[in-house]
Write a protein that holds these residues in place. Sequence first.
Motif, PDB file in Angstrom:
ATOM      1  N   LEU A   8       8.434 -15.500  44.271  1.00 57.82           N
ATOM      2  CA  LEU A   8       7.043 -15.806  43.945  1.00 57.82           C
ATOM      3  C   LEU A   8       6.166 -15.791  45.189  1.00 57.82           C
ATOM      4  N   MET A   9       6.649 -16.386  46.274  1.00 58.83           N
ATOM      5  CA  MET A   9       5.856 -16.462  47.494  1.00 58.83           C
ATOM      6  C   MET A   9       5.652 -15.084  48.105  1.00 58.83           C
ATOM      7  N   ASN A  10       6.674 -14.240  48.030  1.00 57.57           N
ATOM      8  CA  ASN A  10       6.550 -12.888  48.577  1.00 57.57           C
ATOM      9  C   ASN A  10       5.488 -12.087  47.851  1.00 57.57           C
ATOM     10  N   LEU A  11       5.390 -12.256  46.532  1.00 58.82           N
ATOM     11  CA  LEU A  11       4.413 -11.500  45.755  1.00 58.82           C
ATOM     12  C   LEU A  11       3.015 -12.104  45.839  1.00 58.82           C
ATOM     13  N   LEU A  12       2.947 -13.414  45.975  1.00 57.93           N
ATOM     14  CA  LEU A  12       1.650 -14.080  46.018  1.00 57.93           C
ATOM     15  C   LEU A  12       0.974 -13.945  47.369  1.00 57.93           C
ATOM     16  N   TRP A  13       1.744 -14.099  48.433  1.00 61.88           N
ATOM     17  CA  TRP A  13       1.180 -14.071  49.775  1.00 61.88           C
ATOM     18  C   TRP A  13       1.990 -13.110  50.637  1.00 61.88           C
ATOM     19  N   ASP A  14       1.327 -12.040  51.091  1.00 65.12           N
ATOM     20  CA  ASP A  14       2.018 -11.011  51.851  1.00 65.12           C
ATOM     21  C   ASP A  14       2.690 -11.570  53.103  1.00 65.12           C
ATOM     22  N   ASP A  15       2.053 -12.537  53.750  1.00 64.86           N
ATOM     23  CA  ASP A  15       2.634 -13.151  54.941  1.00 64.86           C
ATOM     24  C   ASP A  15       2.714 -14.646  54.687  1.00 64.86           C
ATOM     25  N   HIS A  16       3.911 -15.123  54.311  1.00 62.00           N
ATOM     26  CA  HIS A  16       4.017 -16.544  53.942  1.00 62.00           C
ATOM     27  C   HIS A  16       4.826 -17.339  54.967  1.00 62.00           C
ATOM     28  N   ARG A  17       4.840 -16.862  56.217  1.00 63.48           N
ATOM     29  CA  ARG A  17       5.619 -17.567  57.241  1.00 63.48           C
ATOM     30  C   ARG A  17       5.140 -18.998  57.435  1.00 63.48           C
ATOM     31  N   PHE A  18       3.822 -19.215  57.254  1.00 61.66           N
ATOM     32  CA  PHE A  18       3.273 -20.562  57.448  1.00 61.66           C
ATOM     33  C   PHE A  18       2.914 -21.226  56.128  1.00 61.66           C
ATOM     34  N   ILE A  19       3.319 -20.578  55.018  1.00 61.70           N
ATOM     35  CA  ILE A  19       3.081 -21.166  53.703  1.00 61.70           C
ATOM     36  C   ILE A  19       4.318 -21.960  53.314  1.00 61.70           C
ATOM     37  N   GLY A  20       4.202 -23.272  53.333  1.00 62.98           N
ATOM     38  CA  GLY A  20       5.352 -24.102  53.015  1.00 62.98           C
ATOM     39  C   GLY A  20       5.645 -24.144  51.532  1.00 62.98           C
ATOM     40  N   ASP A  21       6.833 -24.636  51.206  1.00 65.57           N
ATOM     41  CA  ASP A  21       7.215 -24.776  49.799  1.00 65.57           C
ATOM     42  C   ASP A  21       6.204 -25.620  49.036  1.00 65.57           C
ATOM     43  N   ASN A  22       5.586 -26.569  49.737  1.00 63.72           N
ATOM     44  CA  ASN A  22       4.647 -27.462  49.065  1.00 63.72           C
ATOM     45  C   ASN A  22       3.451 -26.703  48.503  1.00 63.72           C
ATOM     46  N   THR A  23       3.034 -25.629  49.171  1.00 61.16           N
ATOM     47  CA  THR A  23       1.885 -24.855  48.686  1.00 61.16           C
ATOM     48  C   THR A  23       2.189 -24.215  47.349  1.00 61.16           C
ATOM     49  N   LEU A  24       3.370 -23.626  47.219  1.00 62.55           N
ATOM     50  CA  LEU A  24       3.759 -23.041  45.939  1.00 62.55           C
ATOM     51  C   LEU A  24       3.877 -24.132  44.887  1.00 62.55           C
ATOM     52  N   THR A  25       4.456 -25.268  45.271  1.00 63.47           N
ATOM     53  CA  THR A  25       4.596 -26.387  44.343  1.00 63.47           C
ATOM     54  C   THR A  25       3.235 -26.823  43.811  1.00 63.47           C
ATOM     55  N   VAL A  26       2.251 -26.921  44.696  1.00 63.67           N
ATOM     56  CA  VAL A  26       0.900 -27.320  44.291  1.00 63.67           C
ATOM     57  C   VAL A  26       0.328 -26.323  43.291  1.00 63.67           C
ATOM     58  N   ASN A  27       0.513 -25.027  43.565  1.00 58.44           N
ATOM     59  CA  ASN A  27      -0.003 -23.997  42.660  1.00 58.44           C
ATOM     60  C   ASN A  27       0.652 -24.063  41.286  1.00 58.44           C
ATOM     61  N   VAL A  28       1.982 -24.218  41.263  1.00 54.78           N
ATOM     62  CA  VAL A  28       2.694 -24.296  39.987  1.00 54.78           C
ATOM     63  C   VAL A  28       2.291 -25.558  39.231  1.00 54.78           C
ATOM     64  N   ASN A  29       2.165 -26.666  39.938  1.00 56.46           N
ATOM     65  CA  ASN A  29       1.754 -27.908  39.278  1.00 56.46           C
ATOM     66  C   ASN A  29       0.349 -27.807  38.696  1.00 56.46           C
ATOM     67  N   ARG A  30      -0.513 -27.037  39.371  1.00 54.00           N
ATOM     68  CA  ARG A  30      -1.864 -26.841  38.861  1.00 54.00           C
ATOM     69  C   ARG A  30      -1.821 -26.035  37.562  1.00 54.00           C
ATOM     70  N   VAL A  31      -0.927 -25.038  37.513  1.00 56.15           N
ATOM     71  CA  VAL A  31      -0.754 -24.272  36.274  1.00 56.15           C
ATOM     72  C   VAL A  31      -0.281 -25.198  35.162  1.00 56.15           C
ATOM     73  N   ARG A  32       0.719 -26.032  35.472  1.00 54.96           N
ATOM     74  CA  ARG A  32       1.249 -26.972  34.480  1.00 54.96           C
ATOM     75  C   ARG A  32       0.163 -27.902  33.957  1.00 54.96           C
ATOM     76  N   LYS A  33      -0.636 -28.418  34.869  1.00 54.01           N
ATOM     77  CA  LYS A  33      -1.675 -29.372  34.476  1.00 54.01           C
ATOM     78  C   LYS A  33      -2.660 -28.734  33.510  1.00 54.01           C
TER      79      LYS A  33
ATOM     80  N   ASN B 283      -4.013 -24.441  48.876  1.00 53.35           N
ATOM     81  CA  ASN B 283      -4.055 -25.526  47.887  1.00 53.35           C
ATOM     82  C   ASN B 283      -5.406 -25.601  47.182  1.00 53.35           C
ATOM     83  N   LEU B 284      -6.446 -25.085  47.833  1.00 54.53           N
ATOM     84  CA  LEU B 284      -7.767 -25.062  47.213  1.00 54.53           C
ATOM     85  C   LEU B 284      -7.944 -23.862  46.294  1.00 54.53           C
ATOM     86  N   GLY B 285      -6.925 -22.998  46.259  1.00 54.27           N
ATOM     87  CA  GLY B 285      -6.999 -21.847  45.365  1.00 54.27           C
ATOM     88  C   GLY B 285      -7.337 -20.544  46.041  1.00 54.27           C
ATOM     89  N   ALA B 286      -7.262 -20.499  47.392  1.00 58.52           N
ATOM     90  CA  ALA B 286      -7.516 -19.246  48.099  1.00 58.52           C
ATOM     91  C   ALA B 286      -6.348 -18.285  47.890  1.00 58.52           C
TER      92      ALA B 286
END
Length: 229
Positions: free
Chosen positions: A177-202, A92-95
């Motif tokens: 999107l999650m597969n391409l952005l993060w090679d291992d997204h087992r612990f990356i919840g939907d909310n993380t992608l949502t935060v990233n997309v919302n940041r793009v929108r903003k 969520n911080l952009g890592a």
Amino acid sequence: MFKILLIEDDATLFKEIKDRLVDWEYEVFGVKNFQSVMESFAEVHPDLVIIDIQLPKYDGFHWCRMIREHSNVPIAFLSSRDHPTDMVMSMNLGADDFIQKPFHFDVLIAKIQAILRRVYNYSTTTSDLKMWMGATIDLERNRVSNEKGMVELTKNEIFILKLLVERKNKIVSREYLMNLLWDDHRFIGDNTLTVNVNRVRKKLAEIGLGNGIKTMVGQGYSAIEQEEK
């Protein structure tokens, strides 16, 4: 040769990681003073930053925020903590990635290569400039501009926008999107992608493009553009 700034206060681990990365022909730099990490960052001007979460004075999250105020350089976190919230917060911080300690060095190298390949080489097979909704997307400089102005995106944000625009008016699934952005997204919840997309929108909203990315409930996202008649 890629330059890597390794922000790690464990001298033994720092040397071990540095030696392995140097073997792979990466140029590795450390931090001289953990109270002034940004001085080392400005001096090195790295292509990738690797940050341990637990550091003297300020933690890795603090320095990630500071770096993001000045740069879109890719960032990977190292951590011995195994709580999923640490991974979510870092994203969520952009890592760009989160590497759990202890790790196998082959895994570390693979993740570093994946980040550098994604960030610096994805534009080699396509034009560095794309047009969308009257705006120019500069993939090399991570910028979107039109007659209303210009905004800068992080590496992950420009990558998300690129994937959506390449498939404009089509639905791009969240899983894809999650597969391409993060090679291992087992612990990356939907909310993380949502935060990233919302940041793009903003950011896009600053130049009048905030409504260009639509959420397709239960499916994914779509970059909308009316076809010319």
